[in-house]
Design an enzyme around this catalytic site. Structure first.
Site, short mmCIF file in Angstrom:
data_model
loop_
_atom_site.label_atom_id
_atom_site.label_comp_id
_atom_site.label_asym_id
_atom_site.label_seq_id
_atom_site.Cartn_x
_atom_site.Cartn_y
_atom_site.Cartn_z
N SER A 229 13.28 -42.10 -10.97
CA SER A 229 12.26 -41.48 -10.92
C SER A 229 11.95 -41.23 -9.02
O SER A 229 12.00 -42.23 -8.54
CB SER A 229 10.86 -42.02 -11.24
N ARG B 287 -3.52 2.88 8.45
CA ARG B 287 -3.67 1.65 7.82
C ARG B 287 -2.53 0.70 7.68
O ARG B 287 -1.25 1.26 7.57
CB ARG B 287 -4.40 1.76 6.42
N TYR C 260 11.73 -34.31 -15.93
CA TYR C 260 10.21 -34.08 -15.85
C TYR C 260 9.63 -34.37 -14.63
O TYR C 260 10.26 -34.83 -13.86
CB TYR C 260 9.74 -35.51 -16.70
N HIS D 162 -16.23 -8.30 1.96
CA HIS D 162 -15.02 -9.07 2.66
C HIS D 162 -15.11 -10.58 1.84
O HIS D 162 -14.16 -11.24 1.54
CB HIS D 162 -15.37 -9.10 3.86
N GLY E 42 -8.06 -7.03 4.60
CA GLY E 42 -9.19 -7.25 5.80
C GLY E 42 -8.60 -8.00 6.98
O GLY E 42 -9.16 -8.05 7.67
N LYS F 238 0.86 -1.19 0.13
CA LYS F 238 0.12 0.01 0.02
C LYS F 238 0.96 1.22 -0.03
O LYS F 238 0.82 2.22 -0.88
CB LYS F 238 -0.84 0.07 1.21
N CYS G 81 7.62 -38.88 -9.59
CA CYS G 81 6.50 -39.42 -9.75
C CYS G 81 5.38 -39.44 -8.57
O CYS G 81 4.32 -39.86 -8.58
CB CYS G 81 6.19 -40.67 -10.39
N MET H 113 -5.81 -7.26 8.89
CA MET H 113 -5.19 -6.36 9.72
C MET H 113 -6.14 -5.04 10.06
O MET H 113 -7.11 -4.94 9.45
CB MET H 113 -3.93 -5.87 9.50
N ARG I 212 -3.57 -1.59 -5.98
CA ARG I 212 -2.81 -2.83 -5.70
C ARG I 212 -3.24 -3.77 -7.00
O ARG I 212 -4.05 -3.62 -7.68
CB ARG I 212 -3.00 -3.51 -4.41
C1 PEP Z 1 5.88 -42.60 -4.41
O1 PEP Z 1 6.31 -43.34 -3.25
O2 PEP Z 1 6.11 -41.64 -4.22
C2 PEP Z 1 5.20 -43.43 -5.47
C3 PEP Z 1 5.04 -42.70 -6.46
O3 PEP Z 1 4.81 -44.65 -5.18
P1 PEP Z 1 3.45 -44.98 -4.48
O4 PEP Z 1 2.79 -43.70 -4.20
O5 PEP Z 1 2.70 -45.89 -5.31
O6 PEP Z 1 4.01 -45.92 -3.32
#
Ligand code: PEP
Ligand code: MG
Length: 926
Positions: A818, A122, A905, A494, A131, A52, A885, A133, A377
């Site tokens: 992975s 303020r 990835y 609000h 809202g 602000k 993963c 503070m 803002r």
């Molecule tokens: C994990 O452990 O992150 C994974 C992808 O395998 P799961 O969740 O199947 O154990």
């Protein structure tokens, strides 16, 4: 300030002892920054001046009409908390100098008995916390200055209105006269309501404040003072400097109030940032019909449409607009009511966007037809609006496409994929009334009329928080609810602001609702809903329905997944697809998906997934009647019988993989070998065990015995992952055979295939070596039998700490890693992923963890192991493919972390693919 004064003698003493240089240095620190005719700061000083303060300075610099004032920097807040709530010694004199400067500019004086200067105080943190503070307005009034204001303005009613507002705000915020747990209403509001009922006994519903006379206003002031004295034992302070000190202290103190803490936790704002305090000359929207206050956005924050959007109230101060007590009018109507200020406002809208290059949310006051800007803002907006605004601002050449990528918070993107009401269900539904559409989407839930009960009820189902209006105290209930419905307040109330930011569905200002907090009912016309009954709201058009309504997919899902809507007919889809294209252009990391079926693959591919990062093969064993063969395999007491059962499973698996390879159309597929402990596949109740025994032609006793044999005290740390494949290599053989045969068949049909076989739960290099041997031997056999070959990779999950620590040894065999961050988090933290729900919420509340480590990578702990594994993995296999993963693969901050440590990835569930793509692109362009 009094505290500073108290320390003055101490200062003199210590100054004597301290070397002159240090004393001068402390004196030189600038804690107070002016804005107005003389402006010290600008928008770049956000960390120091808060959002602000920095933007007030910037607006003053670019010539917008900003009443003069000054900002006390966030450094003072830090000092305040580090020094038992005291201020730096030099602050007092710096504040006094700045007040003097304001007095000179305005020809008014604080506490003056002719032309008194009134102030607003303020908060203003680096990131706005709407809202959360405290604010104090009309500071400087007492029994004498109020009379001076009455005379100098020639408007006694206005002066007394300011005074009663000041007592109400100061009484609440500084002196702590607040709602008791036994009360449903603010005690000052209660007095106003009762007083209005006394003076207008015949009038029902909303009574316009302007009908209260000067004498009546004086009586109200008197009643307020009595309330303050009764609740606090203290008289209301009359000295303006004391009032200023109290207000500044209260605003700094509000940085640590419960709702600010909850808000910071939700939005990851560090407590160490602190807030600034803005002290500004009051301008008055409550002097009569030629004055007013409003809140506006340079674009519609719900849809993103480029229109001046917002609302105003005539004869009102700013807090009236957001408090939801009087329902404001759309800002477009200002054109008729006050045409000149409206024209100015339209010009301001353009200036603001041109200068700040983002949608602005601003507050204005009109005093006797003169426009003043009190704040600007970057406006909070829904996910839908964020995408549209980003795309359209690129078209308008306000920003470039890389900036546009950063304009959409990645975790808001799932809002554009969220369901809407099913069209048929909505048509047939019992429409009760209409309010203002404040947060798009569809929500059904059980009615809850207060926040605490909403939090409780949300533990066992969907909740709709229904309130007269919301206040920051309702924050927890708002977080817990599916949607928010209010009877009062406009699109900048609000409820609307907070809902929009959280991505909650919200309808506000549905005036037909009669909410009875005591009876716990909501009446609409002749219908009465009790707390616990279902109601539904459409936050896109403002409709309110009785009962629970079926939902339908969003437009984007209808185009991409259901293919029932033409892309040309959906603006939301077109904007979304443009944004995704830019993401593709920017991104360095691929986004894959965790999918186990062709349908899931098709959805993920439609969202832009570049392959499968995790196919959990165990999910496939629960399909149809193959679970019987699986159970037969598990119950077998020797290898021969196991192989017989596995033969039955082989065609199922081959068919599954064939479907997946086809759906991938040449994209890679990481297929993980069997992972969970075997007991997970067996029935545990007597009846199901009897059925199974019958099916397999074995005794119930033998089934029971095997289930007992497989019982483990710590199944997550037991006989699972590669340990199964090592004990029963025939399982690995069957799965490899199915993968390779499917790959060969699909390749033969002309579709490219890229199988990647993944071994789970490896901790020792030898474990992987043993499994890789089986995999290669099996593949070789299949190639020989079919007379054809296919390329494939073999890699492993890194999901226990030992694997990360010896990643260099493992990478000698593994062609890819992975990160299974679900198990890696579980094993690193020694915290069960299935049982931590009982204490983790508490841990988050108490700041033991800043976020749930199973949702967002614990970067300092688990993250360190990941970094070690990346480094060591690359040291023994340059160019090793690296991915993630675990569930974290779809969490924006974890995606950014993965980018930073150099993963190739991330992989996440199909519907999180767009979010992960956006987060990955943001990491790349940042
Ligand atoms: C994990 O452990 O992150 C994974 C992808 O395998 P799961 O969740 O199947 O154990
Ligand atoms: Mg795992």
């Amino acid at each position: 300030m009094a505290q500073t004064k108290k320390t003055k003698s101490a200062k003199t003493k210590s100054a004597k002892k301290a070397p002159a240089k240090t004393a001068n240095k402390a004196k030189d620190i600038k804690y107070v920054y002016d804005f107005g005719k003389k402006t010290d700061g600008d928008a770049k000083l956000r960390e120091l001046l808060g959002g602000k303060g920095a933007n007030l300075a910037e607006m003053a610099r670019i010539g917008l009409p900003v009443p003069p004032g000054f900002t006390i920097s966030t450094e003072v807040c830090t000092h305040y908390y580090a020094n038992k709530r005291t201020y730096p010694k030099v602050l007092d004199s710096q504040i006094r100098k700045s007040v003097e400067l304001m007095e000179k500019q305005l020809g008014k004086k604080l506490g003056d008995l002719k032309t008194p200067l009134l102030l607003s105080v303020r908060s203003g943190a680096r990131d706005s916390m709407p809202g959360m503070m405290d604010t104090i307005l009309n500071l400087g009034l007492n029994d004498e200055t109020v009379e001076a204001l009455a005379t100098s303005s020639g408007n006694a009613r206005f002066a007394w209105d300011c005074y009663r507002r000041f007592i109400q705000m100061y009484g609440d915020v500084v002196m702590g006269v607040q709602k008791l747990p036994s009360e449903d209403h603010d005690p000052f509001e209660e007095i106003i309501e009762k007083f209005k009922a006394e003076i207008f006994p015949k009038q029902k519903g909303e009574v316009d404040d302007s009908k209260i006379s000067v004498t009546q206003m004086k009586e109200l002031v008197n009643r307020f003072k009595i309330l303050v004295k009764k609740r606090t034992g203290k008289d209301f302070p009359t000295c303006p400097w004391e009032q200023l000190e109290g207000s500044v202290g209260a605003v700094f103190g509000s940085w640590m109030n419960d709702r600010a803490i909850v808000y910071r936790r939700k939005y990851g704002i560090p407590a160490a940032w602190g807030t600034a305090v803005n002290v500004q000359a009051m301008v008055f929207g409550n002097t009569g019909k030629k004055s007013g206050s409003g809140v506006a956005f340079t674009r519609d924050p719900a849809s993103g449409e480029k229109v001046l959007y917002g609302e105003f109230l005539t004869d009102a101060q700013g807090e009236d607009v957001v408090a939801g007590v009087r329902t404001p009018r759309p800002v477009a109507q200002l054109k008729k009511v006050l045409p000149n200020p409206f024209k100015e406002l339209v010009a301001v809208q353009k200036t603001l966007e041109k200068h700040f290059k983002d949608m602005q949310d601003f507050e204005f006051t009109i005093e006797e037809e003169k426009l003043y800007m009190l704040q600007t803002r970057n406006g909070k907006r829904t996910g839908l609006a964020a995408v549209r605004i980003a795309v359209e601002m690129v078209k308008e050449r306000l920003i470039d496409w890389k900036t546009a990528i950063n304009r959409v918070p990645a975790d808001q993107l799932d809002q554009v994929l969220a369901p809407v009401f099913d069209a048929a269900a909505q048509k047939a539904a019992d429409t009760l009334c209409k309010g203002l559409p404040a947060g798009p989407g569809a929500a059904s839930g059980r009615v809850c009329l207060n926040a605490e009960r909403a939090v409780e009820a949300a533990k066992s189902g969907k909740v709709l928080l229904v309130r007269q209006e919301t206040s920051p105290e309702d924050l927890r209930g708002m977080i817990a609810a599916e949607g928010i419905l209010t009877a009062r307040g406009g699109v900048s109330s609000h409820a609307a602001l907070v809902a929009r930011q959280m991505g909650k569905v919200c309808v506000c200002g549905a005036a037909a609702l009669e909410i009875d907090y005591k009876a716990r009912t909501v009446k609409v016309g002749k219908k009465t809903f009790k707390e616990g009954d279902f109601m539904s709201i459409n936050g896109t058009n403002g409709e309110v329905f009785g009962g629970e309504l079926k939902t339908a997919p969003s437009e984007i899902i209808q185009v991409l997944v259901d293919k029932k809507l033409s892309p040309k007919k959906s603006r939301a889809y077109q904007n979304f697809s443009k944004l995704m294209k830019w993401c593709e252009q920017a991104t360095k990391m691929d986004v894959r998906t965790n999918a186990d079926s062709p349908t899931q693959v098709a959805n993920a591919v439609a969202f832009g997934a570049s392959g499968i990062g995790l196919c959990r093969t165990e999910h496939m064993f629960f399909e149809g009647n193959r679970i019987d063969a699986m159970r037969q395999m598990i119950l077998a007491d020797d290898e021969k019988n196991r192989r017989t059962a596995l033969k039955k499973l082989l065609p199922f698996q081959r068919k599954d993989f064939t479907g997946i390879f086809k759906a991938l159309e040449g994209r890679p597929a990481t297929i993980r070998l069997l992972d969970p402990p075997l007991h997970e596949f067996l029935p545990h109740d007597q009846n199901s065990q009897r059925d199974l025994a019958k099916k397999l032609g074995v005794s119930l006793a033998s089934v029971k015995r095997r289930v007992e044999d497989l019982h483990e005290f710590n199944p997550m740390l037991g006989h699972r992952g590669c340990r199964l494949g090592i004990s029963y290599s025939e399982i690995t053989e069957m799965q490899t055979q199915a993968i390779i045969e499917a790959a060969l068949a699909v390749q033969e049909s002309g579709i490219e295939v890229k199988p990647e076989i993944m071994v789970p739960l490896v901790g020792f290099a030898k474990e992987l070596e043993l499994q890789v041997e089986v995999i290669h031997a099996t593949a070789k056999k299949v190639f020989a039998a079919k007379g054809k070959k296919v390329k494939y990779l073999v890699g492993t999950m890194i999901e226990i700490p030992r694997a990360a620590l010896v990643a260099d040894e493992i990478a000698k065999t593994a062609q890819f890693f992975s990160f299974g961050t679900n198990d890696l988090t579980q094993t690193t933290l020694g915290m069960s992923r299935d049982d931590s729900g009982s204490f983790l919420p508490n841990y988050t509340e108490m700041d033991v963890v800043s976020a749930n480590p199973f949702a967002s990578v614990d970067q300092t702990g688990v993250g360190q192991l990941m970094e070690i594994a990346v480094k060591k993995g690359k040291s023994s296999r340059r160019g090793i493919k690296l991915g993630i993963c675990g569930e974290h693969g779809g969490d924006p901050s974890s995606v950014v972390f993965c980018h930073n440590i150099g993963l190739n990835y991330v992989s996440c569930s199909p519907f999180r693919v767009p979010t992960a793509r956006l987060a990955a692109a943001q990491a790349a362009v940042s």
